[in-house]
Motif scaffolding. Structure first.
Motif, PDB file in Angstrom:
ATOM      1  N   UNK A   1      45.480  29.978  51.735  1.00 27.68           N
ATOM      2  CA  UNK A   1      44.214  29.645  51.051  1.00 27.68           C
ATOM      3  C   UNK A   1      43.050  30.439  51.673  1.00 27.68           C
ATOM      4  N   UNK A   2      43.058  30.582  52.985  1.00 25.40           N
ATOM      5  CA  UNK A   2      41.969  31.349  53.638  1.00 25.40           C
ATOM      6  C   UNK A   2      41.996  32.807  53.172  1.00 25.40           C
ATOM      7  N   UNK A   3      43.193  33.346  52.991  1.00 23.79           N
ATOM      8  CA  UNK A   3      43.336  34.724  52.518  1.00 23.79           C
ATOM      9  C   UNK A   3      42.820  34.872  51.086  1.00 23.79           C
ATOM     10  N   UNK A   4      43.143  33.890  50.239  1.00 24.06           N
ATOM     11  CA  UNK A   4      42.664  33.924  48.836  1.00 24.06           C
ATOM     12  C   UNK A   4      41.134  33.865  48.795  1.00 24.06           C
ATOM     13  N   UNK A   5      40.552  32.986  49.612  1.00 20.10           N
ATOM     14  CA  UNK A   5      39.079  32.869  49.645  1.00 20.10           C
ATOM     15  C   UNK A   5      38.451  34.185  50.131  1.00 20.10           C
ATOM     16  N   UNK A   6      39.136  34.860  51.038  1.00 17.33           N
ATOM     17  CA  UNK A   6      38.644  36.143  51.548  1.00 17.33           C
ATOM     18  C   UNK A   6      38.569  37.163  50.409  1.00 17.33           C
ATOM     19  N   UNK A   7      39.581  37.162  49.540  1.00 17.82           N
ATOM     20  CA  UNK A   7      39.574  38.091  48.385  1.00 17.82           C
ATOM     21  C   UNK A   7      38.522  37.651  47.368  1.00 17.82           C
ATOM     22  N   UNK A   8      38.344  36.357  47.201  1.00 17.41           N
ATOM     23  CA  UNK A   8      37.310  35.882  46.262  1.00 17.41           C
ATOM     24  C   UNK A   8      35.932  36.320  46.726  1.00 17.41           C
ATOM     25  N   UNK A   9      35.725  36.282  48.062  1.00 18.40           N
ATOM     26  CA  UNK A   9      34.422  36.735  48.602  1.00 18.40           C
ATOM     27  C   UNK A   9      34.191  38.226  48.342  1.00 18.40           C
ATOM     28  N   UNK A  10      35.278  38.977  48.123  1.00 20.25           N
ATOM     29  CA  UNK A  10      35.096  40.433  47.882  1.00 20.25           C
ATOM     30  C   UNK A  10      34.843  40.707  46.396  1.00 20.25           C
ATOM     31  N   UNK A  11      34.816  39.640  45.597  1.00 25.41           N
ATOM     32  CA  UNK A  11      34.397  39.803  44.201  1.00 25.41           C
ATOM     33  C   UNK A  11      35.511  40.071  43.213  1.00 25.41           C
ATOM     34  N   UNK A  12      36.758  39.685  43.564  1.00 28.00           N
ATOM     35  CA  UNK A  12      37.828  39.883  42.579  1.00 28.00           C
ATOM     36  C   UNK A  12      37.652  38.870  41.445  1.00 28.00           C
ATOM     37  N   UNK A  13      38.226  39.216  40.274  1.00 25.89           N
ATOM     38  CA  UNK A  13      38.031  38.360  39.097  1.00 25.89           C
ATOM     39  C   UNK A  13      39.180  37.401  38.866  1.00 25.89           C
ATOM     40  N   UNK A  14      40.237  37.518  39.684  1.00 33.22           N
ATOM     41  CA  UNK A  14      41.354  36.593  39.483  1.00 33.22           C
ATOM     42  C   UNK A  14      42.592  37.029  40.226  1.00 33.22           C
ATOM     43  N   UNK A  15      43.676  36.278  39.934  1.00 33.20           N
ATOM     44  CA  UNK A  15      44.942  36.528  40.643  1.00 33.20           C
ATOM     45  C   UNK A  15      46.128  36.374  39.697  1.00 33.20           C
ATOM     46  N   UNK A  16      47.140  37.206  39.902  1.00 27.44           N
ATOM     47  CA  UNK A  16      48.464  37.013  39.278  1.00 27.44           C
ATOM     48  C   UNK A  16      49.344  36.526  40.413  1.00 27.44           C
TER      49      UNK A  16
ATOM     50  N   UNK B   1      43.960  40.532  41.453  1.00 24.46           N
ATOM     51  CA  UNK B   1      44.898  40.945  42.512  1.00 24.46           C
ATOM     52  C   UNK B   1      46.239  40.239  42.307  1.00 24.46           C
ATOM     53  N   UNK B   2      47.315  40.904  42.711  1.00 23.66           N
ATOM     54  CA  UNK B   2      48.670  40.353  42.583  1.00 23.66           C
ATOM     55  C   UNK B   2      49.016  39.681  43.919  1.00 23.66           C
ATOM     56  N   UNK B   3      49.177  38.360  43.897  1.00 28.19           N
ATOM     57  CA  UNK B   3      49.478  37.618  45.135  1.00 28.19           C
ATOM     58  C   UNK B   3      50.970  37.302  45.197  1.00 28.19           C
ATOM     59  N   UNK B   4      51.623  37.757  46.268  1.00 28.82           N
ATOM     60  CA  UNK B   4      53.061  37.513  46.454  1.00 28.82           C
ATOM     61  C   UNK B   4      53.171  36.449  47.539  1.00 28.82           C
TER      62      UNK B   4
END
Ligand code: TEU
Ligand code: CA
Length: 537
Positions: A182-197, A97-100
């Motif tokens: 950080x809570x938002x990033x953990x939420x995406x990690x829980x959905x099974x994304x493989x990483x972040x830009x 996912x692309x994090x701005x």
């Protein structure tokens, strides 16, 4: 070297609004990407970097986010997003996912609250300065033109924005902002994304009173905290966009101890064809010897102590075959040469949608451009008295819309991208340049990328080999070797449209030809226009 999965991986960047439209509204979407997973599986990539699909007013095509945990209806729903994450796994493809995080949209609920009053609990989520209307806090400029300060009468203050006024900078000094992120990033990690830009991540520690934007004093403190609180809890790839990175800083960003990111996008090579100290629109010929030196410095500096990203293209950059290759007579050979040159190096290669087809830049009437950065520079330079033809020459060469014309799938209407009216005009050359005409052609640009991706998986020297530049002073050839304990690669590329002599590099009979961008090697002692070869010993 204990290897991470993303060190063997090849990443594909999708700009969703231009990739595949599934519902005929002329805008690419998540279901369209799901439909195209078989194509990406066939190419052989390992992960998709998805440019933003979050809720957004689309002022900067999604890089102005109004809800980090919901999907903009134009792209689909959060269920479509989860379906893409799950379906991609069936092709062994991770979703990045692309994090701005440097700024939000001015329509984010945080900013809508923050602008109401100085004592609103969200006010300090952003960067404010007292002042008087018409008396700016300082003379800092925004990347998309005008002042970096915007007046809000309700609070009698200016807020800081490094990009558009609709992209207010978040205040990373505020621990509540960091915790919410950080809570938002953990939420995406829980959905099974493989990483972040991570978008413009080296600008988050800004100090506007000292006119600091990139590489602020607390930058690595913030990055390490974010990494500890989120990324290190998973087996992720993380890549930071860092226009201000140097090899020394990149050793921090990509430290093998995992304390910050996996790697960064640095742009030293990207800035070479613009006039010193000016803007990207102020064109200058590519200094070829400097290009070789820049790549060599990054390869040698990070060897065994960091990790490179490898890219020519992204959604902000013109298409490389038009920029530094030849999008006319030698389009196919030069597209393949550029791919072979890049993919032979140490690092994680990134393929931008359409690059694997040799898609080219466009030359539109100004009315056909959509990018706010392009439209801003057109207006600003016209008002400043620049010659219109000169402005258009800069736009043809560097507009971000060069990368954002619809993906060219086949030679049917709108290149198979949409049954509706595309949000931006399709490149006129789609009937000659499209995926359908290449996926079964062993001599296509697509086939060359497929081969490079499979070679990277077959020969460990692509991952481990130490880089050494060869023929350093040669004004036409970019050649290097990669040496590991058991294997040696030699990559030799003629960067120009003429026949050039190549000395003994190719004579060594112990070298096996792994790949050539012509049907066969006729003469060892010369390289034909844009000829590239990869040898293994
Ligand atoms: O780009 C960062 C950035 O600085 C670019 O805008 C760059 O300056 C410009 O494209 C050069 O012409 C990131 C995103 O990749 C870009 O799409 C966004 O517009 C920008 O940040 C703001 O989020
Ligand atoms: Ca659509």
């Amino acid at each position: 070297m204990e290897r991470k999965w993303w060190q063997n991986a090849v990443i594909y960047q999708i700009y969703p609004r231009s990739f595949q439209d599934s519902n005929g509204d002329g805008i690419g979407d998540l279901q369209g990407i799901i439909q195209r997973l078989p194509y990406l599986g066939r190419l052989g990539i390992d992960a998709i970097w998805l440019s933003p699909v979050y809720k957004s007013p689309q002022v900067d095509n999604g890089y102005d986010i109004s809800d980090y945990q919901d999907i903009d209806p134009m792209f689909g729903s959060i269920d479509d997003m989860q379906q893409l994450i799950d379906e991609a796994k069936k092709y062994n493809i991770h979703i990045i996912m692309d994090l701005v995080l440097n700024h939000s949209s001015n329509k984010h609920k945080w900013f809508e609250e923050a602008r109401k009053s100085k004592d609103n609990p969200y006010h300090d989520y952003y960067v404010w300065r007292d002042g008087k209307e018409g008396v700016l806090p300082n003379d800092m400029h925004a990347a998309f033109g005008g002042s970096a300060w915007e007046w809000v009468p309700e609070v009698g203050q200016y807020y800081f924005h490094q990009f558009a006024p609709e992209q207010p900078d978040l205040n990373w000094e505020n621990p509540k902002v960091r915790r919410a992120i950080y809570d938002m990033i953990l939420w995406w990690m829980d959905r099974g994304v493989g990483g972040f830009r991570l978008d413009v991540i080296d600008q988050i520690a800004k100090e506007p009173d000292r006119k600091i934007t990139q590489n602020g004093p607390r930058l690595h403190e913030f990055i390490r905290e974010m990494s500890r609180e989120t990324f290190q809890k998973g087996n992720l790839i993380t890549v930071g966009e860092a226009w201000g990175a140097t090899p020394e800083l990149a050793k921090l960003y990509s430290n093998p101890d995992g304390s910050e990111f996996s790697m960064v996008f640095q742009f030293e090579h990207i800035g070479l064809d613009q006039q010193e100290g000016k803007e990207k629109w102020d064109l200058s010929p590519l200094p070829f010897l400097k290009l070789k030196q820049v790549f060599s410095r990054w390869q040698t500096s990070l060897y065994n102590c960091g990790w490179n990203s490898l890219f020519w293209n992204n959604h902000d950059l013109p298409r490389i075959v038009s920029r530094w290759g030849n999008d006319g007579k030698y389009r196919v050979q030069s597209a393949k040469m550029l791919a072979m040159l890049l993919h032979g190096m140490q690092g994680t290669p990134y393929i931008y949608q359409g690059e694997e087809l040799g898609m080219t830049n466009v030359r539109y009437r100004i009315e056909d451009y959509r990018d706010l950065e392009t439209l801003d520079v057109y207006r600003e330079r016209l008002e400043a008295g620049y010659d219109k033809a000169e402005i258009m020459k800069s736009i043809y060469a560097k507009s971000r819309d060069n990368a954002r014309t619809p993906m060219q799938w086949d030679d049917t209407k709108n290149a198979g991208f949409s049954t509706g009216i595309p949000w931006i005009r399709v490149n006129d050359n789609y009937s000659e340049i499209n995926a359908a005409s290449q996926v079964d052609d062993p001599d296509s640009v697509f086939a060359c990328y497929q081969k490079l991706i499979s070679l990277r998986k077959e020969y460990p020297v692509f991952i481990e080999g130490q880089f050494r530049l060869l023929l350093e002073e040669d004004a036409n050839i970019f050649a290097y070797e990669r040496v590991s304990e058991s294997q040696q690669l030699t990559v030799v590329c003629n960067f120009f449209d003429k026949i050039v002599p190549v000395r003994d590099i190719c004579e060594d009979k112990d070298k096996k030809l792994l790949l050539c961008n012509y049907k066969e090697v006729e003469e060892n002692a010369i390289l034909r226009p844009y000829e590239a070869r990869i040898y293994l010993k």
